[in-house]
Design an enzyme around this catalytic site. Structure first.
Site, PDB file in Angstrom:
ATOM      1  N   GLU A  86       0.818  -1.220   0.000  1.00 20.85           N
ATOM      2  CA  GLU A  86       0.000   0.000   0.000  1.00 20.85           C
ATOM      3  C   GLU A  86       0.846   1.263   0.000  1.00 20.85           C
ATOM      4  OE1 GLU A  86      -3.551   2.135   2.606  1.00 20.85           O
ATOM      5  OE2 GLU A  86      -3.216  -0.021   2.782  1.00 20.85           O
ATOM      6  N   LYS A 264      -7.661   0.064  11.283  1.00 20.56           N
ATOM      7  CA  LYS A 264      -7.040  -0.469  10.075  1.00 20.56           C
ATOM      8  C   LYS A 264      -5.779   0.315   9.757  1.00 20.56           C
ATOM      9  CE  LYS A 264      -6.358  -0.815   5.415  1.00 20.56           C
ATOM     10  NZ  LYS A 264      -5.553   0.071   4.533  1.00 20.56           N
ATOM     11  N   ASP A 280       3.335 -13.843  12.290  1.00 20.62           N
ATOM     12  CA  ASP A 280       1.980 -14.209  11.887  1.00 20.62           C
ATOM     13  C   ASP A 280       1.082 -12.977  11.902  1.00 20.62           C
ATOM     14  OD1 ASP A 280      -0.569 -15.248  11.568  1.00 20.62           O
ATOM     15  OD2 ASP A 280      -0.223 -16.974  12.865  1.00 20.62           O
ATOM     16  N   HIS A 378      -2.034  10.379   0.052  1.00 22.14           N
ATOM     17  CA  HIS A 378      -2.153   8.990  -0.370  1.00 22.14           C
ATOM     18  C   HIS A 378      -2.301   8.885  -1.880  1.00 22.14           C
ATOM     19  CE1 HIS A 378      -3.240   4.754  -0.175  1.00 22.14           C
ATOM     20  NE2 HIS A 378      -4.278   5.031  -0.956  1.00 22.14           N
TER      21      HIS A 378
END
Length: 425
Positions: A86, A264, A280, A378
């Site tokens: 991202e 998030k 993990d 972004h």
């Protein structure tokens, strides 16, 4: 293999070589030679290693690894590898860390390396009585658990405590035994699962009930990583920016719809370091979101306050079950290099660094939302991806991306038009 006769029932696929698997999958999916050759190129991960990490391997998915700069954590400068696809994630951490570097950076701590294994007991007429029976066997339980992993005990880990809970379910009352285990520098899933499986028959015999699930909990609330930091108001744009960021936090703290996106963003940073170090990501993510709902409703993992001096203080506290041994941390060559760059000596040290990254990521997201909006920074970086999707190469990528940003519209059709215009000159 024609479309009418395709079948996903491929006997013994796991016994075949990677190339043989690729050819079978290629025939099934109609892949051309170039696409099959692409799958066969495993990059910097040896195909033998890949073939033994998971099952039915046909290729690898290479994710870019960037490095976060400006990270001053507990008085020590760090470069932090981050694996993510991202745009703006790595840049956000760098920018947040730069803005607090001169004020001392991040301070971190850890509650300890404790993991929880659960043993489920059902068909109990007297659950309260059963609970006490299990608690009375604490010393015996400790001996059974520690016998499962003498190396862990030798390293200073092993069984630490016992909890027994009674929970009401649709299927009746269940008695749930928690084994609290110090897993030292391992994430610990294998160790605690082995202990739970070894103990289960004893619990059934002591109580007369039946045991079913015997497995760790990823809500690792005995393994909390904490990071805090203070950003000077003048360093972040003044009181108006500070108050806008606080308002954005208050929104996330009160509303689960906002909190989901807020958290998030935190996990953008956290998961990138977890992945880069071969840990993990799913375990850490599930633990984080469960912890975010621990008070009965889903809320922000971070807390933000105005200090007495008028500055902005941020805190992140979340479960962080990561390790330096086991899994891919010792097998994946990129993970080994990432850990060397971090120069960490313990799983606790790694967990604390990851918490600092998560806090930095959240700071940048809140600041963007409170000022220019999330899209400006972004999308400026995302425009490069769109330019590549349109077919731009080399220097064309930056030229097309700048043109899209100038228009304020980042779309593939516009990128294609800009690329055609550029190549016609």
């Amino acid at each position: 293999m024609d479309g009418k006769n395709r079948s996903s029932r491929i006997s013994g696929l796991h016994k075949k070589s990677i190339r043989e698997r690729i050819e079978l999958v290629g025939a099934f999916a109609g892949l051309d030679a170039a696409e099959m050759d692409h799958l066969a190129n495993t990059g910097n991960l040896d195909e033998h290693v890949a073939d033994h990490l998971i099952e039915n391997v046909i290729g690898t998915m290479n994710i870019p690894v960037g490095v976060a700069t400006n990270m001053l954590i507990d008085g020590k400068d760090r470069l932090v590898p981050m694996a993510t696809e991202e745009s703006s994630v790595v840049a956000a951490v760098c920018n947040a860390a730069r803005q607090c570097y001169d004020n001392g950076g991040f301070i971190t701590s850890m509650s300890g390396p404790l993991m929880i294994a659960q043993v489920q007991l059902v068909d109990i007429a007297d659950p309260q009585h059963a609970r006490i029976k299990i608690l009375e066997r604490r010393d015996e339980i400790k001996a059974i658990c520690d016998e499962c992993d003498p190396i862990l005990v030798k390293l200073g880990g092993g069984f630490r405590d016992l909890e027994v809970r009674i929970i009401a379910t649709r299927g009746g009352d269940m008695v749930i035994t928690h084994l609290i285990v110090d897993t030292r520098d391992a994430m610990g899933a294998n160790a605690v699962n082995t202990m739970a499986e070894k103990l289960a028959p004893y619990i059934a015999a002591w109580t007369g009930g039946r045991t079913y699930l015997r497995i760790l909990s990823n809500l690792a609330d005995r393994r909390l990583a904490r990071a805090r930091c203070v950003w000077k108001a003048e360093a972040i744009g003044g009181a108006e920016v500070r108050d806008g960021m606080l308002a954005a936090y208050h929104f996330a703290e009160a509303d689960p719809y906002r909190a989901a996106t807020h958290n998030k963003g935190i996990m953008n940073g956290v998961s990138a370091v977890v992945l880069a170090t071969g840990n993990d990501t799913r375990a850490v993510e599930s633990g984080a979101h469960a912890y975010g709902a621990r008070l009965g409703r889903y809320s922000s993992l971070t807390h933000w306050e105005r200090t007495a001096e008028g500055d902005l203080a941020g805190i992140l506290e979340m479960p962080m079950a990561v390790g330096l041994i086991g899994g891919a941390t010792k097998l994946h060559p990129t993970a080994k290099v990432a850990l060397k760059i971090l120069s960490v000596q313990s799983a606790e040290e790694l967990a604390r660094i990851i918490a600092a990254v998560g806090l930095a990521q959240n700071f940048s997201a809140l600041k963007a939302l409170a000022t220019t909006g999330i899209q400006k920074g972004h999308m400026a970086l995302h425009a490069q991806n769109i330019a590549m999707m349109a077919g731009a190469l080399g220097d064309e990528i930056e030229i097309v991306a700048r043109a899209l940003v100038a228009q304020g519209k980042v779309r593939v059709d516009l990128a294609e038009a800009e690329l055609a215009k550029l190549r016609s000159k």
